[in-house]
Design a protein around this motif. Structure first.
Motif, PDB file in Angstrom:
ATOM      1  N   HIS A  57      49.297  40.165  42.116  1.00 27.55           N
ATOM      2  CA  HIS A  57      49.442  39.364  43.331  1.00 27.55           C
ATOM      3  C   HIS A  57      50.611  39.903  44.150  1.00 27.55           C
ATOM      4  O   HIS A  57      51.671  39.293  44.279  1.00 27.55           O
ATOM      5  CB  HIS A  57      49.646  37.894  42.970  1.00 27.55           C
ATOM      6  N   LYS A  58      50.378  41.101  44.686  1.00 25.65           N
ATOM      7  CA  LYS A  58      51.364  41.812  45.488  1.00 25.65           C
ATOM      8  C   LYS A  58      50.694  42.258  46.788  1.00 25.65           C
ATOM      9  O   LYS A  58      49.470  42.377  46.849  1.00 25.65           O
ATOM     10  CB  LYS A  58      51.894  43.034  44.734  1.00 25.65           C
ATOM     11  N   PRO A  59      51.479  42.542  47.830  1.00 20.24           N
ATOM     12  CA  PRO A  59      50.891  42.900  49.129  1.00 20.24           C
ATOM     13  C   PRO A  59      49.894  44.059  49.064  1.00 20.24           C
ATOM     14  O   PRO A  59      48.820  44.000  49.664  1.00 20.24           O
ATOM     15  CB  PRO A  59      52.111  43.256  49.979  1.00 20.24           C
ATOM     16  N   THR A  60      50.247  45.121  48.337  1.00 19.84           N
ATOM     17  CA  THR A  60      49.361  46.291  48.271  1.00 19.84           C
ATOM     18  C   THR A  60      47.990  45.922  47.725  1.00 19.84           C
ATOM     19  O   THR A  60      46.956  46.373  48.241  1.00 19.84           O
ATOM     20  CB  THR A  60      49.989  47.385  47.395  1.00 19.84           C
ATOM     21  N   TYR A  61      47.971  45.081  46.711  1.00 18.50           N
ATOM     22  CA  TYR A  61      46.695  44.736  46.075  1.00 18.50           C
ATOM     23  C   TYR A  61      45.949  43.679  46.870  1.00 18.50           C
ATOM     24  O   TYR A  61      44.723  43.596  46.775  1.00 18.50           O
ATOM     25  CB  TYR A  61      46.949  44.307  44.628  1.00 18.50           C
ATOM     26  N   PHE A  62      46.648  42.909  47.673  1.00 19.34           N
ATOM     27  CA  PHE A  62      45.955  42.021  48.606  1.00 19.34           C
ATOM     28  C   PHE A  62      45.186  42.843  49.643  1.00 19.34           C
ATOM     29  O   PHE A  62      44.090  42.470  50.059  1.00 19.34           O
ATOM     30  CB  PHE A  62      46.958  41.093  49.302  1.00 19.34           C
ATOM     31  N   ILE A  63      45.771  43.979  50.052  1.00 24.77           N
ATOM     32  CA  ILE A  63      45.062  44.874  50.975  1.00 24.77           C
ATOM     33  C   ILE A  63      43.827  45.446  50.300  1.00 24.77           C
ATOM     34  O   ILE A  63      42.742  45.505  50.892  1.00 24.77           O
ATOM     35  CB  ILE A  63      45.995  45.996  51.461  1.00 24.77           C
ATOM     36  N   PHE A  64      43.973  45.882  49.036  1.00 27.88           N
ATOM     37  CA  PHE A  64      42.806  46.345  48.277  1.00 27.88           C
ATOM     38  C   PHE A  64      41.746  45.250  48.205  1.00 27.88           C
ATOM     39  O   PHE A  64      40.536  45.529  48.259  1.00 27.88           O
ATOM     40  CB  PHE A  64      43.225  46.730  46.856  1.00 27.88           C
ATOM     41  N   PHE A  65      42.189  44.010  48.062  1.00 25.03           N
ATOM     42  CA  PHE A  65      41.271  42.872  47.963  1.00 25.03           C
ATOM     43  C   PHE A  65      40.423  42.768  49.234  1.00 25.03           C
ATOM     44  O   PHE A  65      39.197  42.604  49.167  1.00 25.03           O
ATOM     45  CB  PHE A  65      42.083  41.595  47.746  1.00 25.03           C
ATOM     46  N   TYR A  66      41.068  42.868  50.376  1.00 23.64           N
ATOM     47  CA  TYR A  66      40.330  42.784  51.649  1.00 23.64           C
ATOM     48  C   TYR A  66      39.382  43.971  51.812  1.00 23.64           C
ATOM     49  O   TYR A  66      38.264  43.817  52.314  1.00 23.64           O
ATOM     50  CB  TYR A  66      41.308  42.714  52.824  1.00 23.64           C
ATOM     51  N   LEU A  67      39.819  45.166  51.404  1.00 27.10           N
ATOM     52  CA  LEU A  67      38.941  46.330  51.489  1.00 27.10           C
ATOM     53  C   LEU A  67      37.719  46.173  50.593  1.00 27.10           C
ATOM     54  O   LEU A  67      36.603  46.529  50.989  1.00 27.10           O
ATOM     55  CB  LEU A  67      39.709  47.596  51.095  1.00 27.10           C
ATOM     56  N   ALA A  68      37.927  45.642  49.393  1.00 32.62           N
ATOM     57  CA  ALA A  68      36.797  45.433  48.476  1.00 32.62           C
ATOM     58  C   ALA A  68      35.814  44.419  49.041  1.00 32.62           C
ATOM     59  O   ALA A  68      34.588  44.575  48.892  1.00 32.62           O
ATOM     60  CB  ALA A  68      37.314  44.981  47.108  1.00 32.62           C
ATOM     61  N   MET A  69      36.322  43.375  49.702  1.00 33.07           N
ATOM     62  CA  MET A  69      35.427  42.404  50.336  1.00 33.07           C
ATOM     63  C   MET A  69      34.582  43.056  51.422  1.00 33.07           C
ATOM     64  O   MET A  69      33.378  42.806  51.542  1.00 33.07           O
ATOM     65  CB  MET A  69      36.240  41.237  50.921  1.00 33.07           C
TER      66      MET A  69
END
Length: 321
Positions: A57-69
């Motif tokens: 739950h860090k900013p970089t992985y939140f960006i990955f989360f949006y890309l995966a969506m």
């Protein structure tokens, strides 16, 4: 080319790959189904890992989360119809369904371009301003920024689609593509405004592609300069853990698109089948490959998955002991 002697087109016909022999319809449909499953399962897995693993739950992985969506949504929007074309010969799509698909295709693609920009800026701040990074790049800031990228892009692309709807569609309804996109649909329009609608769409596409790319190149060049100033050991760690995954993902998105635009600018024309194959490759390879990049090129995700696997083995061992 099929002609219809009415003024309003009620449906379009998706050709897929026009030169594909019927004997290959079965294998192609199976291949497309496997790609669809890889996109959905792979990106759903990444979403679940980031959602349920608190260490991510860090900013970089939140960006990955949006890309995966975005990647998963793009596969869901585009692939089921073309699979149906080759599996059941279901080539007809309604007028409204075609424009709806066009809207999501371009909105998702443009959103991804902006999210990649956010990713580059995240790495830029992390490497050039490491002490200010925790205060500037927070989970809340990233979530708001990525959400705004979606909202602004979806509103902007609504204007693009509504502009295409102003064209009359008179007597041609064959779409030589695997899904409805702006170019394939508007070239079927009639009337004197077709060229203007296409020009507006071209300018929009170039802005969507080149403006974020300019800032991304600046960010990554700055990062490379910063990395070259570090010691060898620190440089190696920085590149592998924070830089390599992002550059891979960005190249997968931009390099093929820039190649197509450059080829068009230089006057090189592709055959219809080659154009469709290239479009499908640069549209579908990133959603398939990105989850593997997240897992194998991102240190924190690898460690989280390995820890989960070890904990599961230990619990199974004690459960059976």
């Amino acid at each position: 080319m099929q002609h219809i002697n009415i003024t309003n087109i009620k449906h379009f016909i998706i050709t897929g790959f026009p030169g594909l022999p019927p004997d290959y319809y079965g294998p192609v449909s199976v291949l497309l189904l496997l790609i669809f499953l890889a996109i959905v399962v792979g990106n759903a897995f990444i979403l679940a890992v980031i959602m349920f693993e608190r260490t991510l739950h860090k900013p970089t992985y939140f960006i990955f989360f949006y890309l995966a969506m975005i990647d998963m949504a793009f596969g869901i929007v585009t692939l089921p119809k073309i699979i149906a074309v080759y599996w059941w010969n279901d080539r007809i799509t309604s007028f409204d369904a075609c424009f709806t698909q066009m809207y999501f295709v371009h909105a998702l693609g443009a959103s991804q371009s902006l999210i990649l920009l956010v990713m580059a800026l995240d790495r830029f701040v992390a490497i050039w301003f490491p002490f200010r990074y925790p205060a500037v790049i927070t989970n809340k800031a990233v979530s708001i920024t990525c959400s705004l990228c979606w909202v602004v892009t979806f509103i902007r692309m609504l204007g693009l689609v509504l502009h295409a709807l102003t064209l009359p569609y008179c007597n041609q309804n064959i779409i030589t593509q695997c899904y409805c996109d702006h170019i394939s649909v508007t070239q079927l329009g009639c009337g004197e405004n077709v060229a203007y609608v296409k020009s507006v769409a071209l300018v929009n596409s170039l802005l969507t592609l080149l403006v974020p790319l300019t800032f991304i190149i600046f960010s990554y060049v700055s990062i490379i300069i910063a990395v070259l100033k570090m010691s060898h050991t620190e440089r190696h760690h920085k590149v592998l853990s924070t830089f390599a995954p992002q550059i891979f993902i960005t190249c997968l998105y931009y390099v093929p698109r820039c190649f197509v635009y450059l080829a068009h600018y230089l006057g090189y024309s592709f055959s219809t089948d080659a154009r469709i194959v290239i479009t499908m490759l640069y549209s579908l390879i990133p959603p398939v490959v990105n989850p593997m990049i997240y897992c194998f090129k991102t240190k924190d995700i690898k460690e989280a998955l390995m820890q989960r696997f070890k904990n599961r083995k230990v619990s199974i061992h004690f459960g059976t002991g």
